[in-house]
Design an enzyme around this catalytic site. Structure first.
Site, PDB file in Angstrom:
ATOM      1  N   TRP A   1       0.827  -1.214   0.000  1.00 26.18           N
ATOM      2  CA  TRP A   1       0.000   0.000   0.000  1.00 26.18           C
ATOM      3  C   TRP A   1       0.853   1.253   0.000  1.00 26.18           C
ATOM      4  O   TRP A   1       0.532   2.239  -0.668  1.00 26.18           O
ATOM      5  CB  TRP A   1      -0.998  -0.006   1.155  1.00 26.18           C
ATOM      6  CG  TRP A   1      -2.078  -1.025   0.928  1.00 26.18           C
ATOM      7  CD1 TRP A   1      -2.343  -2.124   1.679  1.00 26.18           C
ATOM      8  CD2 TRP A   1      -3.025  -1.059  -0.159  1.00 26.18           C
ATOM      9  NE1 TRP A   1      -3.384  -2.841   1.139  1.00 26.18           N
ATOM     10  CE2 TRP A   1      -3.818  -2.219   0.016  1.00 26.18           C
ATOM     11  CE3 TRP A   1      -3.269  -0.241  -1.258  1.00 26.18           C
ATOM     12  CZ2 TRP A   1      -4.850  -2.567  -0.874  1.00 26.18           C
ATOM     13  CZ3 TRP A   1      -4.285  -0.586  -2.145  1.00 26.18           C
ATOM     14  CH2 TRP A   1      -5.057  -1.734  -1.944  1.00 26.18           C
TER      15      TRP A   1
ATOM     16  N   ASP B   1      -1.885   6.614   6.340  1.00 24.37           N
ATOM     17  CA  ASP B   1      -2.934   5.776   5.742  1.00 24.37           C
ATOM     18  C   ASP B   1      -3.297   4.705   6.775  1.00 24.37           C
ATOM     19  O   ASP B   1      -2.636   3.679   6.875  1.00 24.37           O
ATOM     20  CB  ASP B   1      -2.428   5.128   4.454  1.00 24.37           C
ATOM     21  CG  ASP B   1      -3.418   4.098   3.893  1.00 24.37           C
ATOM     22  OD1 ASP B   1      -4.515   3.935   4.460  1.00 24.37           O
ATOM     23  OD2 ASP B   1      -3.078   3.458   2.882  1.00 24.37           O
TER      24      ASP B   1
ATOM     25  N   LYS C   1     -12.484  -1.909   6.252  1.00 18.82           N
ATOM     26  CA  LYS C   1     -11.740  -2.813   7.133  1.00 18.82           C
ATOM     27  C   LYS C   1     -12.200  -2.668   8.579  1.00 18.82           C
ATOM     28  O   LYS C   1     -12.595  -3.637   9.190  1.00 18.82           O
ATOM     29  CB  LYS C   1     -10.239  -2.579   6.995  1.00 18.82           C
ATOM     30  CG  LYS C   1      -9.681  -3.283   5.774  1.00 18.82           C
ATOM     31  CD  LYS C   1      -8.979  -2.412   4.802  1.00 18.82           C
ATOM     32  CE  LYS C   1      -8.687  -3.145   3.503  1.00 18.82           C
ATOM     33  NZ  LYS C   1      -7.858  -2.359   2.605  1.00 18.82           N
TER      34      LYS C   1
HETATM   35  C1  LIG Z   1      -7.340  -1.639   1.672  1.00 17.93           C
HETATM   36  C2  LIG Z   1      -6.298  -0.596   1.774  1.00 17.93           C
HETATM   37  C3  LIG Z   1      -6.199   0.453   0.835  1.00 17.93           C
HETATM   38  C4  LIG Z   1      -7.091   0.546  -0.389  1.00 17.93           C
HETATM   39  O1  LIG Z   1      -8.337   0.974  -0.123  1.00 17.93           O
HETATM   40  P1  LIG Z   1      -9.419   1.216  -1.296  1.00 17.93           P
HETATM   41  O2  LIG Z   1     -10.621   1.563  -0.515  1.00 17.93           O
HETATM   42  O3  LIG Z   1      -9.548  -0.054  -2.056  1.00 17.93           O
HETATM   43  O4  LIG Z   1      -8.944   2.327  -2.138  1.00 17.93           O
HETATM   44  C5  LIG Z   1      -5.218   1.407   1.035  1.00 17.93           C
HETATM   45  N1  LIG Z   1      -4.397   1.362   2.085  1.00 17.93           N
HETATM   46  C6  LIG Z   1      -4.434   0.366   2.995  1.00 17.93           C
HETATM   47  C7  LIG Z   1      -3.502   0.377   4.145  1.00 17.93           C
HETATM   48  C8  LIG Z   1      -5.394  -0.636   2.870  1.00 17.93           C
HETATM   49  O5  LIG Z   1      -5.443  -1.614   3.781  1.00 17.93           O
END
Ligand SMILES: *Cc1c(COP(=O)(O)O)cnc(C)c1O
Length: 362
Positions: A102, A173, A197
């Protein structure tokens, strides 16, 4: 508890109480005689729900007053673009830490708009991955911000500390770690997280932005990619993903009923410790590739020494009602994602299966 335990990394399982409540309210939300999906987003009922969800998030995370909370469509990936577009300013460069898949995606996106300095990345010692200390990072004092990924969902590596970047704003993030443990929001310039998540269902992303960082974006930034738009219109410039927002509101309410972030953190530590304990106890059968200090609280990654057994592990796990334990297609191996909504009993069933599998195939 439901029969099937879903260990998917995202979209991930939701608390059963939340699903039941959404089901009960489907045809008649809040005595309106309508589903919340069918209601206008500017109507008083929806607005009240939206305000309450923000208040709940602020309470759960103790968000200081000089931070705004935005509800944005498009996923965490949208933030990969919004962060540089809004923060580069005249500096046109930023520092990024690369700890996994990511981080790399965030780096690639930011590189489209300016200069990205990768100041640190995951390293290996004794075949285990770890993250170097901040004193060893090549931080650039003139960077517009420092971006990092506190928990790498695919790699299963998590920062046990918050990097101190001095006066340079820290952007995180937190898609797979938000609300899993207490944090001090004031250490960050921006925190963002896609909902699917730990906050709810796909379609909505929360961005917590320090007010001084809500500034003029780069020229030609689309209106919906400007933090200013969200600040000026309280996230209601256009139609937000209303049902995703509603599910997020239910999850936040649920989390408060669980005793908030402190209480869920205790449960999360207990849950992950149970899995890592099995891995450590049966080192000759299971394999981990992350230094114990950096093991993820939310995504336990592991492998079988005998990789030929992996399909059998997945097949038998599935027969035992344990689903979605396959690692990401890039990383391979096995992964148990155990977000806030995963109850202790779900982890207990996995642990029992893992021990049994060693007995039968070890
Ligand atoms: C799942 C995830 C993403 C991507 O998220 P989207 O909603 O599919 O854009 C980005 N960063 C992390 C750390 C993730 O776990």
């Amino acid at each position: 508890m439901r029969k099937v335990i879903n260990f998917n990394a995202g979209p991930a399982m939701l608390p059963e109480e939340v699903l039941l409540k959404a089901q009960a309210e489907m045809l008649d939300w809040n005595n309106t005689g309508m589903s919340i999906m069918e209601l206008g987003h500017r109507g008083p009922e929806f607005q009240e729900m939206a305000l309450k969800s923000e208040a709940d998030l602020r309470e759960l995370m103790q968000i200081p007053k000089n931070y705004q909370v935005f509800f944005v469509a498009g996923g965490a990936t949208t933030q990969f673009a919004m962060v540089p577009l809004n923060l580069f300013g005249d500096k046109m460069n930023a520092d990024y830490v690369n700890t996994g898949i990511w981080s790399k995606k965030a780096i690639d996106e930011a590189s489209r708009y300016g200069t990205v300095n990768v100041v640190a990345h995951t390293q290996q010692r004794h075949h285990l991955a770890y993250i170097p200390e901040v004193k060893d990072w090549l931080l650039n004092p003139d960077a517009a911000y420092v971006h990092y990924t506190p928990n790498e969902t695919i790699d299963g590596i998590e920062f046990p500390w918050v990097p101190d970047t001095g006066d340079v704003p820290l952007v995180a993030d937190m898609t797979s770690s938000i609300l899993s443990k207490p944090i001090d929001v004031s250490q960050y310039g921006i925190i963002y997280a896609g909902a699917q998540k730990n906050i709810g269902q796909a379609g909505i992303t929360i961005a917590i932005v320090r007010e001084d960082l809500i500034q003029d974006p780069l020229p030609r930034t689309p209106t919906l990619y400007c933090y200013k738009t969200y600040a000026e219109h309280h996230s209601f410039y256009n139609t937000p993903p209303t049902y995703s927002w509603y599910i997020a509101a239910l999850v936040l309410e649920w989390l408060k009923q669980q005793g908030g972030v402190e209480a869920i953190y205790k449960r999360n530590k207990r849950k992950s410790a149970k899995i890592y304990e099995v891995l450590d106890k049966h080192k000759d059968f299971y394999l981990t590739r992350i230094d114990p200090e950096f093991r993820s609280l939310m995504n336990a990654m592991f492998y079988l020494h005998d990789e030929k057994l992996t399909p059998l592990f997945l097949e038998q796990a599935s027969l035992a009602g344990l689903e979605n334990l396959r690692g990401h297609r890039v990383s391979g191996g096995l992964r148990a994602s155990i977000y806030n909504a995963m109850p202790d009993e779900g982890v207990d069933r996995l642990v029992e299966f893992m021990l049994d599998f060693v007995k039968r195939h070890g």
